[in-house]
Design a protein around this motif. Structure first.
Motif, PDB file in Angstrom:
ATOM      1  N   GLU A 425       0.686  -1.153   0.182  1.00 30.05           N
ATOM      2  CA  GLU A 425       0.096   0.289   0.161  1.00 30.05           C
ATOM      3  C   GLU A 425       0.800   1.370  -0.051  1.00 30.05           C
ATOM      4  O   GLU A 425       0.608   2.338  -0.343  1.00 30.05           O
ATOM      5  CB  GLU A 425      -1.127   0.021   1.284  1.00 30.05           C
ATOM      6  N   ARG A 428       2.176   1.763  -3.441  1.00 32.12           N
ATOM      7  CA  ARG A 428       0.820   2.129  -4.512  1.00 32.12           C
ATOM      8  C   ARG A 428       0.459   3.772  -4.128  1.00 32.12           C
ATOM      9  O   ARG A 428       0.403   4.470  -5.189  1.00 32.12           O
ATOM     10  CB  ARG A 428      -0.331   1.590  -4.024  1.00 32.12           C
ATOM     11  N   ALA A 429       0.693   4.156  -2.943  1.00 33.10           N
ATOM     12  CA  ALA A 429       0.612   5.592  -2.557  1.00 33.10           C
ATOM     13  C   ALA A 429       1.681   6.428  -3.161  1.00 33.10           C
ATOM     14  O   ALA A 429       1.286   7.403  -3.600  1.00 33.10           O
ATOM     15  CB  ALA A 429       0.471   5.743  -1.030  1.00 33.10           C
ATOM     16  N   PHE A 457       6.423   9.785   3.747  1.00 35.94           N
ATOM     17  CA  PHE A 457       5.869   8.455   3.641  1.00 35.94           C
ATOM     18  C   PHE A 457       6.516   7.230   4.326  1.00 35.94           C
ATOM     19  O   PHE A 457       7.623   6.979   4.493  1.00 35.94           O
ATOM     20  CB  PHE A 457       6.396   8.041   2.053  1.00 35.94           C
ATOM     21  N   SER A 463       1.719   7.348   6.800  1.00 36.43           N
ATOM     22  CA  SER A 463       2.118   8.519   5.955  1.00 36.43           C
ATOM     23  C   SER A 463       1.250   9.599   6.223  1.00 36.43           C
ATOM     24  O   SER A 463      -0.063   9.529   6.157  1.00 36.43           O
ATOM     25  CB  SER A 463       1.990   8.155   4.298  1.00 36.43           C
TER      26      SER A 463
END
Length: 478
Positions: A425, A428-429, A457, A463
């Motif tokens: 994840e 992806r972010a 991050f 994050s």
């Protein structure tokens, strides 16, 4: 097989997971014979269809020294035509789509576009045409001679960007919406490109990952070239070194530049202020507005230093006396050790030194650049990558963010740094933020201001944007 037509001839690419990929495309002639140690020349046009399904030759280099060679795989593809690039596109016949051009790092003597972590499929999957570039390294790219131009590797990068401007439409890309991004020496190169008159108009946005503006005077950089020539027993000229075989030249280069690291210092290669490609020191030029109107995204990792300090054991060899001596030599603020240690209970002298070195060489210069751009045309966004790798106690070390930016956590090469269970994840972010920045100039958080917002991050609590992180430490350097 997919065929496109460029200004020099037709190319055939391959389909991979719904993405069309073209590899090993020549953007300049092979730098051999009379073109060795000379500025890049356009490639010769070809007849028929050129097979662009395999990575082209990499620039001459030797592997990273142990133990970094286990953490930073560095493929070597033999051949002379090393001035090549690769393109990943969702649809050569579509577009126009945003374009991202990747310039790899490696201390100006390692790295290539063939590193598996830099696979561009995720960018193409998300609507970006991704281009990755090879350029000359080491003495052939960044030697300083009395009879040849300086910054040849930087000139190669500019030639590649010129190729993108002239040809990327054939791959579905928009030449008016190009973002150049790079890490470490790649980011340092981009900071220089932001100020170079030769690169003006070739890109709209830029991303600097773990690299700050830096260049030196030719006389400061020349000793590396001189030492290599002396080891070979030849004159320190391009003419003399061009007569030396590449294997012999690389062996001498490795012997001269062995040891040290980017934080503690070593004999190495630098961009130089040559009055041509780089008319001024990039840090000063950027502070004066050289990149006004260009959006910037830039940042570093929390524990940059750990890539060099931990695997080598250096972090454990630094005691309190050595810490004091190094800080005196580097002219660090006199209260630095006390202030940094206060924020890191239990940190060893080596860890304190590493945190100070990380800030001095990366975080502080990037903050200064952001401050200088405040209120000027072109927005600035800052980030920090904080997720700690479980591998060898590397923490959030230099280069760790690369697999997250490219969303290539499944690559075995990426896992050498991240381990097998890195958070998808987070990838992806972070990848989505880079895509959003390239598409429209907004990665998804507030631009730089007096509040000093930094997207962090992968921090322990997730994050999030942090306002003025570690401000007490930053203020030491004012």
């Amino acid at each position: 097989m997919t065929v496109v037509t460029t200004g020099h001839g037709r190319l055939s690419g391959t389909e991979e997971d719904g993405i069309t990929v073209f590899r090993g495309i020549p953007y300049a002639a092979a730098p051999v014979g009379p073109l060795r140690f000379r500025p890049p020349e356009p490639p010769a046009a070809w007849d028929g269809v050129l097979d662009a399904t395999a990575f082209g030759p990499t620039a001459p280099k030797t592997p990273y020294p142990a133990p970094l060679d286990e953490l930073l795989p560095d493929p070597d593809v033999p051949g002379d035509a090393c001035l090549n690039l690769n393109v990943w596109t969702p649809d050569p016949g579509g577009g126009p789509l945003p374009v991202m051009v990747w310039i790899h790092g490696g201390s100006l003597r390692n790295g290539s576009s063939a590193v598996p972590t830099y696979d561009g499929r995720a960018f193409a999957r998300d609507g970006v045409v991704l281009v990755s570039v090879n350029y000359r390294l080491g003495i052939e790219g960044f030697g300083v001679f009395p009879d040849a131009p300086a910054n040849l590797g930087l000139r190669d990068q500019i030639a590649a960007l010129g190729w993108v401007r002239d040809n990327i439409r054939a791959f579905g890309g928009d030449p008016g919406n190009v973002t150049v991004f790079g890490e470490s020496a790649g980011a340092i190169s981009i900071a220089a490109l932001l100020t170079s008159p030769h690169a003006k108009g070739l890109f709209r946005r830029a991303v600097l990952q773990s690299g700050a503006p830096a260049a030196v005077a030719p006389d400061t950089a020349r000793p590396t070239t001189t030492a290599i020539a002396e080891r070979l027993g030849v004159a320190a000229t391009a003419e003399a070194l061009a007569r030396v075989g590449r294997a012999e030249l690389l062996a001498a280069q490795t012997a001269v530049t062995h040891g040290g690291n980017p934080l503690t210092g070593t004999t190495g290669f630098h961009l130089v202020v040559d009055g041509d490609v780089l008319p001024r020191d990039p840090a000063a030029a950027l502070a004066d507005g050289a990149a006004d109107g260009i959006d910037l995204l830039m940042g570093s990792t929390t524990d940059e230093y750990r890539l060099w300090f931990v695997p080598s054991g250096l972090v454990d060899r630094i005691n309190a006396v050595a810490l004091r001596l190094v800080l005196l030599k580097q002219r660090a603020p006199w209260r630095a050790a006390r202030v940094y240690r206060a924020a890191r209970p239990g940190a060893s002298p080596g860890e304190v030194l590493g945190a100070i070195a990380t800030d001095k060489l990366l975080r502080i210069p990037l903050n200064r650049l952001a401050d200088a751009r405040a209120g000027r045309p072109g927005r600035t966004f800052l980030y920090e990558f904080a997720w700690p790798s479980p591998v060898l106690g590397l923490g959030a070390c230099h280069a760790l963010e690369l697999g997250f930016v490219f969303d290539t956590l499944d690559s075995a090469d990426t896992r050498a740094l991240t381990g097998p269970d890195a958070p998808r994840e987070l990838a992806r972010a972070m990848h989505a933020a880079w895509v959003a920045f390239a598409a429209a100039g907004d990665p998804g958080w507030a631009p730089w201001s007096t509040e000093r917002p930094v997207m962090t991050f992968g921090a322990a609590d997730g994050s999030a944007v942090v306002r003025a992180p570690r401000e007490r430490e930053r203020r030491l350097w004012e």
